[in-house]
Design a protein around this motif. Structure first.
Motif, PDB file in Angstrom:
ATOM      1  N   GLY A 158      86.071  55.334  54.660  1.00 19.64           N
ATOM      2  CA  GLY A 158      84.699  54.837  54.536  1.00 19.64           C
ATOM      3  C   GLY A 158      84.581  53.579  53.705  1.00 19.64           C
ATOM      4  N   VAL A 159      85.730  52.957  53.365  1.00 22.93           N
ATOM      5  CA  VAL A 159      85.702  51.791  52.476  1.00 22.93           C
ATOM      6  C   VAL A 159      84.959  50.613  53.121  1.00 22.93           C
ATOM      7  N   ASP A 160      85.221  50.357  54.399  1.00 25.25           N
ATOM      8  CA  ASP A 160      84.512  49.255  55.064  1.00 25.25           C
ATOM      9  C   ASP A 160      83.009  49.521  55.100  1.00 25.25           C
ATOM     10  N   LEU A 161      82.646  50.755  55.373  1.00 20.90           N
ATOM     11  CA  LEU A 161      81.228  51.128  55.363  1.00 20.90           C
ATOM     12  C   LEU A 161      80.644  50.933  53.968  1.00 20.90           C
ATOM     13  N   ALA A 162      81.374  51.356  52.951  1.00 25.36           N
ATOM     14  CA  ALA A 162      80.878  51.220  51.578  1.00 25.36           C
ATOM     15  C   ALA A 162      80.627  49.760  51.221  1.00 25.36           C
ATOM     16  N   ARG A 163      81.516  48.873  51.651  1.00 25.65           N
ATOM     17  CA  ARG A 163      81.322  47.441  51.370  1.00 25.65           C
ATOM     18  C   ARG A 163      80.050  46.923  52.043  1.00 25.65           C
ATOM     19  N   GLU A 164      79.830  47.347  53.277  1.00 27.91           N
ATOM     20  CA  GLU A 164      78.611  46.916  53.984  1.00 27.91           C
ATOM     21  C   GLU A 164      77.371  47.466  53.293  1.00 27.91           C
ATOM     22  N   VAL A 165      77.434  48.690  52.838  1.00 23.45           N
ATOM     23  CA  VAL A 165      76.291  49.303  52.167  1.00 23.45           C
ATOM     24  C   VAL A 165      76.012  48.597  50.841  1.00 23.45           C
ATOM     25  N   MET A 166      77.045  48.298  50.088  1.00 25.76           N
ATOM     26  CA  MET A 166      76.857  47.591  48.821  1.00 25.76           C
ATOM     27  C   MET A 166      76.218  46.219  49.047  1.00 25.76           C
ATOM     28  N   ALA A 167      76.632  45.552  50.113  1.00 27.82           N
ATOM     29  CA  ALA A 167      76.029  44.260  50.441  1.00 27.82           C
ATOM     30  C   ALA A 167      74.571  44.425  50.856  1.00 27.82           C
ATOM     31  N   ALA A 168      74.288  45.466  51.654  1.00 29.12           N
ATOM     32  CA  ALA A 168      72.907  45.709  52.085  1.00 29.12           C
ATOM     33  C   ALA A 168      72.001  45.993  50.899  1.00 29.12           C
ATOM     34  N   CYS A 169      72.531  46.661  49.879  1.00 29.80           N
ATOM     35  CA  CYS A 169      71.736  46.974  48.686  1.00 29.80           C
ATOM     36  C   CYS A 169      71.317  45.731  47.919  1.00 29.80           C
ATOM     37  N   GLN A 170      72.002  44.617  48.163  1.00 31.40           N
ATOM     38  CA  GLN A 170      71.651  43.371  47.489  1.00 31.40           C
ATOM     39  C   GLN A 170      70.591  42.580  48.249  1.00 31.40           C
ATOM     40  N   GLU A 171      70.305  42.998  49.482  1.00 28.39           N
ATOM     41  CA  GLU A 171      69.268  42.321  50.252  1.00 28.39           C
ATOM     42  C   GLU A 171      67.878  42.678  49.714  1.00 28.39           C
ATOM     43  N   THR A 172      66.909  41.879  50.077  1.00 31.05           N
ATOM     44  CA  THR A 172      65.542  42.131  49.645  1.00 31.05           C
ATOM     45  C   THR A 172      64.904  43.212  50.515  1.00 31.05           C
ATOM     46  N   SER A 173      64.395  44.231  49.868  1.00 29.78           N
ATOM     47  CA  SER A 173      63.693  45.300  50.584  1.00 29.78           C
ATOM     48  C   SER A 173      62.192  45.032  50.533  1.00 29.78           C
ATOM     49  N   ARG A 174      61.533  45.189  51.662  1.00 33.01           N
ATOM     50  CA  ARG A 174      60.073  44.993  51.741  1.00 33.01           C
ATOM     51  C   ARG A 174      59.432  46.306  52.198  1.00 33.01           C
ATOM     52  N   PHE A 175      59.667  47.324  51.421  1.00 32.14           N
ATOM     53  CA  PHE A 175      59.246  48.672  51.815  1.00 32.14           C
ATOM     54  C   PHE A 175      57.731  48.796  51.875  1.00 32.14           C
ATOM     55  N   SER A 176      57.268  49.496  52.898  1.00 34.37           N
ATOM     56  CA  SER A 176      55.853  49.862  52.989  1.00 34.37           C
ATOM     57  C   SER A 176      55.756  51.194  53.708  1.00 34.37           C
ATOM     58  N   PHE A 177      54.735  51.982  53.347  1.00 31.58           N
ATOM     59  CA  PHE A 177      54.518  53.267  54.012  1.00 31.58           C
ATOM     60  C   PHE A 177      53.970  53.043  55.411  1.00 31.58           C
ATOM     61  N   LEU A 178      54.152  54.047  56.257  1.00 31.42           N
ATOM     62  CA  LEU A 178      53.676  53.944  57.638  1.00 31.42           C
ATOM     63  C   LEU A 178      52.158  54.058  57.707  1.00 31.42           C
ATOM     64  N   TYR A 179      51.561  54.789  56.756  1.00 30.01           N
ATOM     65  CA  TYR A 179      50.119  54.991  56.766  1.00 30.01           C
ATOM     66  C   TYR A 179      49.608  55.104  55.340  1.00 30.01           C
ATOM     67  N   ASP A 180      48.308  54.896  55.184  1.00 29.55           N
ATOM     68  CA  ASP A 180      47.651  55.105  53.894  1.00 29.55           C
ATOM     69  C   ASP A 180      47.156  56.543  53.824  1.00 29.55           C
ATOM     70  N   LEU A 181      47.207  57.120  52.648  1.00 31.97           N
ATOM     71  CA  LEU A 181      46.789  58.510  52.502  1.00 31.97           C
ATOM     72  C   LEU A 181      45.302  58.698  52.766  1.00 31.97           C
ATOM     73  N   ASN A 182      44.497  57.659  52.575  1.00 31.86           N
ATOM     74  CA  ASN A 182      43.057  57.822  52.763  1.00 31.86           C
ATOM     75  C   ASN A 182      42.633  57.691  54.227  1.00 31.86           C
ATOM     76  N   GLU A 183      43.580  57.496  55.119  1.00 32.02           N
ATOM     77  CA  GLU A 183      43.241  57.445  56.543  1.00 32.02           C
ATOM     78  C   GLU A 183      43.048  58.866  57.072  1.00 32.02           C
ATOM     79  N   PRO A 184      42.281  59.029  58.152  1.00 35.28           N
ATOM     80  CA  PRO A 184      42.091  60.363  58.744  1.00 35.28           C
ATOM     81  C   PRO A 184      43.427  60.980  59.156  1.00 35.28           C
ATOM     82  N   ILE A 185      43.499  62.311  59.131  1.00 42.45           N
ATOM     83  CA  ILE A 185      44.740  62.992  59.474  1.00 42.45           C
ATOM     84  C   ILE A 185      45.188  62.635  60.888  1.00 42.45           C
ATOM     85  N   LYS A 186      44.248  62.579  61.822  1.00 45.38           N
ATOM     86  CA  LYS A 186      44.620  62.228  63.197  1.00 45.38           C
ATOM     87  C   LYS A 186      45.229  60.835  63.278  1.00 45.38           C
ATOM     88  N   THR A 187      44.729  59.920  62.497  1.00 48.98           N
ATOM     89  CA  THR A 187      45.285  58.566  62.486  1.00 48.98           C
ATOM     90  C   THR A 187      46.726  58.586  62.009  1.00 48.98           C
TER      91      THR A 187
END
Length: 555
Positions: free
Chosen positions: A416-445
């Protein structure tokens, strides 16, 4: 070729005190359960509260098939590989349920030379956490029936007692039962049923709490029934909470074990991802992030189930998101998604692979929706051809995903060493995390956004019973909760026979359950069941033990 259990039994394990010491855990913060397992004190988190957290890596997968993907094996192998590269890596996994162990799926400790050990203990009773969850859950069921039996002081509607019983086995014959038969001395007859223990709301409460007192507060909010006037009756109302919490006092502490290469592993909590939220405990995650440079954890099944719930449910509790996501795939599984029969998936078929790639592409897109860098890990098998690997890598890179081969089953951390190197590199990228929905939206939404954005559905249909429950949930003031969908793991749709990347389908919500203690709403889609059944030839047929205590057939 040695079996997984044979490899595990031949391993030379280190005393758990040595693993704890190298992990940075003090002697008075560990409670050994024998030589190779231990409970950890929650005081560790208090001691390390000012220490910066490490990187968080989430491992998910394509839609599972009988051909196999190997997500847990890759998770363990990746943790071992990171340590080989000089990082201080820790693994966090869920506790295996006895249901799959004796059913079809088998255990959940990895495979080959990427396993957590002692494998037999972890896959069987371990430290008793799941049994404690089952006992606490069933105590509440007992006290609920007892309250109705003794003059029903809470005016509970016998037809709206919504708290089932649980058992940690696949037992279809307990899905629908009548209890209280035999005359008045033995109870009041009523219809109820059993879920598997890992689907219990108590398990979800355990996995989402920060400590014992917060667990107790969550248990208080569990709704077990409704009065004749429609008022919810909670575990606190039936005076169950104190005793339930006592039963869980040790289960709330995370468990420490090791991999075959002595990488520390925190195994705690075991909710399924098709009928629950599919992630190990918040406590174990927080602990691993404080103790290591990298915490490698997994979410159950594909990115449409466990990963979505990790992002939209667990990340809200953690207050942070993963730094990188690994998506595990195998060529033979992708060829099955492309229409190749399982019996022929070991043969080269570039056309089936290219067609089946559509399933992996959807999971890559799903991770991108949340704004997190991804790495595709190809879990390589001996029958994989260079032409197939080249094609898959090209397709992944066209989508902007990193790609690495993993041979961690055969080669342990080195594979898994090659995978680990790719993962370590990915961890240095900028993450722009956002949730799929807001909690105050209707349940059906929220439901419809998951169905259309994550599954690729055209829309959502609701059975009348589900519609009524949604109205009641909103009337009771629970519309601001996240959603935890229960659906088949075998398809992006709610129909397990639709492989690959289905198009033009709708999903059907036939039932909705409110988990007020856990803090989410559970829509049940299609024919998903919260109590699995055994197959015609379950794994239990092949499991045995000899006079020396050596176990065979467990996988």
């Amino acid at each position: 070729m040695k079996t997984d259990v044979e490899i595990a039994q031949e391993a030379r394990l280190e005393p758990i005190e040595s693993i704890a010491d190298r992990t940075g855990i003090m002697p008075d913060e560990i409670e050994p359960y024998g030589r190779y397992k231990a409970k950890l004190s929650l005081e560790i988190l208090k001691r390390l509260q000012d220490k910066p957290e490490g990187k968080l890596i989430l491992v998910t997968a394509i839609t599972p098939t009988p051909a196999g993907e190997g997500k847990t094996t890759v998770t363990i192998g990746l943790g071992q590989a990171l340590n080989r590269l000089g990082a201080k890596a820790i693994i966090a996994l869920r506790e295996p349920s006895l249901g799959p162990c004796f059913g079809v799926k088998g255990g959940a400790t990895g495979g080959g030379y990427s396993q957590v050990v002692p494998m037999e203990d972890i896959n069987l009773h371990f430290t008793g956490d799941i049994h404690a969850v089952g006992a606490a859950h069933n105590l509440a069921a007992d006290l609920l029936d007892n309250s109705v039996y003794f003059d029903n002081p809470l005016d509970i509607d016998p037809h709206r007692m919504v708290w089932p019983r649980v058992v940690d086995l696949n037992d279809r014959f307990l899905r629908h039962v009548i209890v209280g038969l035999g005359g008045k001395a033995h109870g009041l007859p009523r219809e109820t049923g059993f879920d598997i223990t890992v689907a219990s709301e108590v398990m979800a409460c355990l996995c989402l709490c920060d400590d014992l007192m917060e667990l107790k507060a969550r248990l208080k909010r569990i709704i077990v029934a409704f009065t004749r006037e429609g008022r919810p009756v909670t575990a606190e109302d039936i005076k169950a909470v104190g005793s339930m919490t006592v039963l869980l006092k040790d289960a709330v502490k995370p468990n420490l074990v090791q991999t075959l290469e002595h990488t520390p592993a925190l195994i705690h909590g075991g909710p399924f991802a098709n009928i629950a939220h599919g992630c190990s405990s918040v406590i174990a995650t927080r602990l691993g992030l404080k103790l290591g440079d990298y915490l490698v954890t997994e979410a159950g099944f594909g990115a449409d189930l466990g990963a979505e719930k990790f992002f939209d449910i667990k990340c809200r509790r953690l207050g942070r998101s993963p730094d990188a996501v690994v998506i595990v795939a195998s060529l033979r599984a992708l060829k099955m998604h492309g229409g190749r029969p399982r019996s022929l998936c070991h043969q080269e078929d570039l056309a089936a692979l290219d067609k089946g790639f559509a399933n992996l592409a959807k999971h890559i897109e799903n991770v991108k929706l949340f704004g997190i860098p991804s790495v595709v890990a190809l879990n390589r098998f001996p029958t994989d051809t260079d032409a197939e690997i080249k094609l898959l890598e090209e397709r992944c890179r066209e989508m902007g995903a990193r790609f690495a081969l993993a041979t961690v089953w055969a080669d342990g951390g080195q594979g898994g060493v090659d995978l680990a190197r790719e993962v370590m590199a990915a961890c240095q990228e900028t993450s722009r995390f956002s949730f799929l929905y807001d909690l105050n939206e209707p349940i059906k939404t929220k439901i419809e956004r998951i169905a259309t954005k994550i599954y690729g559905a055209q829309g959502v249909k609701y059975e009348p019973a589900a519609e009524r429950t949604l109205v009641e949930i909103e009337t009771l003031g629970y519309s601001d909760l996240p959603v935890c969908v229960a659906k088949t793991q075998y398809s992006l749709s709610d129909n397990p026979s639709l492989l690959g990347r289905p198009q033009g389908f709708e999903v059907t919500v036939r039932e909705v359950r409110l988990s007020a203690g856990a803090g989410f709403v559970v829509p049940l889609m299609g024919n998903i069941l919260t109590m699995p059944g055994l197959s015609r030839a379950p794994a239990a047929f092949n499991i045995d033990i000899d006079a020396d205590g050596r176990i065979y057939g467990l996988f």
